[in-house]
Design an enzyme around this catalytic site. Structure first.
Site, PDB file in Angstrom:
ATOM      1  N   GLY A  66       3.895   6.938  -1.917  1.00 44.03           N
ATOM      2  CA  GLY A  66       3.247   5.920  -2.740  1.00 44.03           C
ATOM      3  C   GLY A  66       4.251   5.115  -3.544  1.00 44.03           C
ATOM      4  O   GLY A  66       3.927   4.579  -4.606  1.00 44.03           O
ATOM      5  N   TYR A 109      -8.852   3.389   0.124  1.00 49.45           N
ATOM      6  CA  TYR A 109      -8.437   2.126  -0.515  1.00 49.45           C
ATOM      7  C   TYR A 109      -9.413   1.015  -0.143  1.00 49.45           C
ATOM      8  O   TYR A 109      -9.920   0.294  -0.997  1.00 49.45           O
ATOM      9  CB  TYR A 109      -7.018   1.781  -0.045  1.00 49.45           C
ATOM     10  N   ASP A 133       2.955  -4.753  -5.108  1.00 47.44           N
ATOM     11  CA  ASP A 133       4.141  -4.076  -4.572  1.00 47.44           C
ATOM     12  C   ASP A 133       5.216  -5.083  -4.176  1.00 47.44           C
ATOM     13  O   ASP A 133       6.402  -4.917  -4.481  1.00 47.44           O
ATOM     14  CB  ASP A 133       3.766  -3.228  -3.354  1.00 47.44           C
ATOM     15  N   SER A 148      16.349   2.601  12.960  1.00 43.98           N
ATOM     16  CA  SER A 148      16.070   3.256  11.684  1.00 43.98           C
ATOM     17  C   SER A 148      16.714   4.631  11.668  1.00 43.98           C
ATOM     18  O   SER A 148      16.381   5.491  12.490  1.00 43.98           O
ATOM     19  CB  SER A 148      14.557   3.402  11.481  1.00 43.98           C
ATOM     20  N   GLU A 173       1.594  -7.588   5.726  1.00 39.33           N
ATOM     21  CA  GLU A 173       0.912  -6.299   5.546  1.00 39.33           C
ATOM     22  C   GLU A 173      -0.557  -6.419   5.987  1.00 39.33           C
ATOM     23  O   GLU A 173      -1.087  -5.545   6.663  1.00 39.33           O
ATOM     24  CB  GLU A 173       1.015  -5.888   4.085  1.00 39.33           C
ATOM     25  N   SER A 232       7.383   2.055   0.199  1.00 40.42           N
ATOM     26  CA  SER A 232       8.466   1.929   1.182  1.00 40.42           C
ATOM     27  C   SER A 232       8.169   0.797   2.161  1.00 40.42           C
ATOM     28  O   SER A 232       9.096   0.136   2.640  1.00 40.42           O
ATOM     29  CB  SER A 232       8.695   3.244   1.913  1.00 40.42           C
ATOM     30  N   SER A 233       6.904   0.527   2.428  1.00 37.95           N
ATOM     31  CA  SER A 233       6.611  -0.564   3.370  1.00 37.95           C
ATOM     32  C   SER A 233       6.923  -1.919   2.733  1.00 37.95           C
ATOM     33  O   SER A 233       7.537  -2.780   3.374  1.00 37.95           O
ATOM     34  CB  SER A 233       5.165  -0.505   3.876  1.00 37.95           C
ATOM     35  N   GLU A 240      -3.683   0.013 -12.489  1.00 40.78           N
ATOM     36  CA  GLU A 240      -3.847   0.540 -11.127  1.00 40.78           C
ATOM     37  C   GLU A 240      -5.173   0.062 -10.542  1.00 40.78           C
ATOM     38  O   GLU A 240      -6.210   0.119 -11.215  1.00 40.78           O
ATOM     39  CB  GLU A 240      -3.820   2.075 -11.196  1.00 40.78           C
TER      40      GLU A 240
HETATM   41  C1  GLA Z   1      -1.273   0.137  -3.347  1.00 40.92           C
HETATM   42  C2  GLA Z   1      -1.405  -1.338  -3.005  1.00 40.92           C
HETATM   43  C3  GLA Z   1      -1.249  -2.187  -4.263  1.00 40.92           C
HETATM   44  C4  GLA Z   1      -2.180  -1.719  -5.373  1.00 40.92           C
HETATM   45  C5  GLA Z   1      -2.071  -0.206  -5.572  1.00 40.92           C
HETATM   46  C6  GLA Z   1      -3.092   0.334  -6.550  1.00 40.92           C
HETATM   47  O1  GLA Z   1       0.030   0.415  -3.785  1.00 40.92           O
HETATM   48  O2  GLA Z   1      -0.428  -1.710  -2.056  1.00 40.92           O
HETATM   49  O3  GLA Z   1      -1.478  -3.549  -3.943  1.00 40.92           O
HETATM   50  O4  GLA Z   1      -3.505  -2.094  -5.106  1.00 40.92           O
HETATM   51  O5  GLA Z   1      -2.215   0.493  -4.354  1.00 40.92           O
HETATM   52  O6  GLA Z   1      -2.856  -0.164  -7.831  1.00 40.92           O
END
Ligand code: GLA
Length: 372
Positions: free
Chosen positions: A108, A205, A156, A49, A144, A111-112, A15
């Site tokens: 988390g 973030y 992701d 949607s 993104e 979904s995007s 993570e």
């Molecule tokens: C989000 C970001 C990922 C990653 C995680 C943390 O999901 O989109 O790229 O950095 O957080 O691991």
């Protein structure tokens, strides 16, 4: 009519390593975005949607820049269209259709990335672009960055586009090497959503990213240019040189360096079917995210504790960016009902938020098929 499906993802371990050139181990789950569409003879993109009860529309011959668009899901669709257009030099085929989803928004579970990937595989097929999934993933990440304003890593989109059924996806985010890691059939993945909204996620973030960059700069001044990312610092170097780095960058770097080592160790424990090893590594990851990376919250901590105390739990930790959202637990298949029942009771006694549990199977990455 064709349908593009794209799964959400959970991350088993690794993570906040993907923007530090490190390792990740996500799993695509059977909660998906579906995009039902048919081509139009003009070049307009018109989508509705079901989940949001909202319609979007824009022209694919002159895709509006991000600043000209309202906040919301149009940015993901237009962003992907723009990146595909720029990359291929082609004007994409117009579409009209409906987006539906079994993937909870804002928990988390990416979904995007799922919406982006569904659009990417749809146009890749409709316009015969022949782009490989890894290229689509990189273009979705660009969407993104430039259209949603989130400076995310690549985990992701890779999970969403390149996963294989029944498996996790090991990814080296520096080289983009991937390996499919089969998951033991006797375990299921349970997503335990705390119900706590991820309110600070975006600013937190970006702040963590900046703190990692600060750590790299300070380590570079000691170790030289061979350190271009936290990935380049070994655990041995970390114990020698991290004490010289300022806080909070030092703690953030300690997490990332330790987490990279944990991903590699996790692969070994999985291959060896070493249950205790899996549990210990997931717990160490959670503690490191809580204490050094500071992205947990009381609800995520309570959920992990409740999971670890419940029957059949192999391991549990927060998953995704943190700041609220969900935990992932690996649970013995035969005990999953008893597990959820106990965690539900236990968590409710510790938190005012409404938990939600998803029993998930590992599925393959985004795909397109005709609808009969
Ligand atoms: C989000 C970001 C990922 C990653 C995680 C943390 O999901 O989109 O790229 O950095 O957080 O691991």
């Amino acid at each position: 009519m064709i349908v593009a499906r794209a799964p959400g993802r959970v991350n088993l371990i690794g993570e906040h390593t993907d923007y530090n050139a490190g390792f990740v181990l996500p799993v695509a789950i059977d909660r998906e975005v579906h995009l039902y569409a048919q081509p139009r003879s003009d070049h307009r993109c018109v989508l509705y949607s079901e989940v949001l009860d909202d319609q979007i529309e824009f022209d694919l011959r002159s895709i509006p820049p991000a600043e000209a668009l309202p906040e919301g899901w149009i940015r993901y669709v237009a962003g992907v269209a723009q990146m595909l257009t720029q990359h291929t030099g082609r004007t994409l085929t117009g579409i009209e259709g409906v987006v539906s989803s079994t993937l909870p928004l804002g928990a988390g579970l990416s979904s995007s990335a799922a919406l982006e990937s569904a659009c990417a595989v749809l146009w890749n097929m409709l316009d015969d672009l022949r782009l490989p999934p890894a290229t689509l993933a990189l273009l979705c990440q660009q969407a993104e960055w430039h259209y949603a304003g989130v400076h995310c890593g690549i985990m992701d989109q890779f999970a969403c586009l390149l996963s294989q059924p029944g498996s996790a996806l090991f990814l080296d985010t520096r080289t983009l090497f991937t390996e499919t890691i089969p998951l033991p059939r006797e375990w299921v993945i349970v997503v335990a959503d705390t119900g706590k909204p991820r309110t600070l996620a975006e600013s937190g973030y970006n702040a963590r990213r900046a703190e990692c960059e600060q750590a790299v700069r300070e380590l570079q001044s000691i170790l030289g240019e061979e350190v271009s990312a936290l990935r380049d610092v070994s655990p041995e170097q970390a114990s020698l040189y991290l004490p010289l780095v300022s806080e909070p960058a030092r703690a953030r770097a300690r997490h990332v360096i330790g987490e990279n080592a944990r991903v590699l160790a996790f692969l070994e424990t999985l291959r060896g079917g070493n249950r205790e090893g899996v549990r210990a590594l997931m717990l160490a990851s959670h503690r490191s995210l809580r204490d050094d990376y500071a992205v947990s919250c009381p609800e995520l901590d309570a959920m992990v504790e409740a999971c670890l105390a419940a029957p059949g739990c192999v391991g549990a930790r927060l998953t995704g960016a943190g700041f609220g959202g969900a935990c992932v637990a690996l649970v013995e298949r035969e005990q999953v009902d008893a597990f959820i029942q106990q965690v539900d009771l236990d968590y409710r006694a510790r938190s005012e938020y409404e938990p939600q549990f998803l029993i998930c199977e590992a599925v393959g990455g985004a795909s397109v098929s005709p609808v009969s």
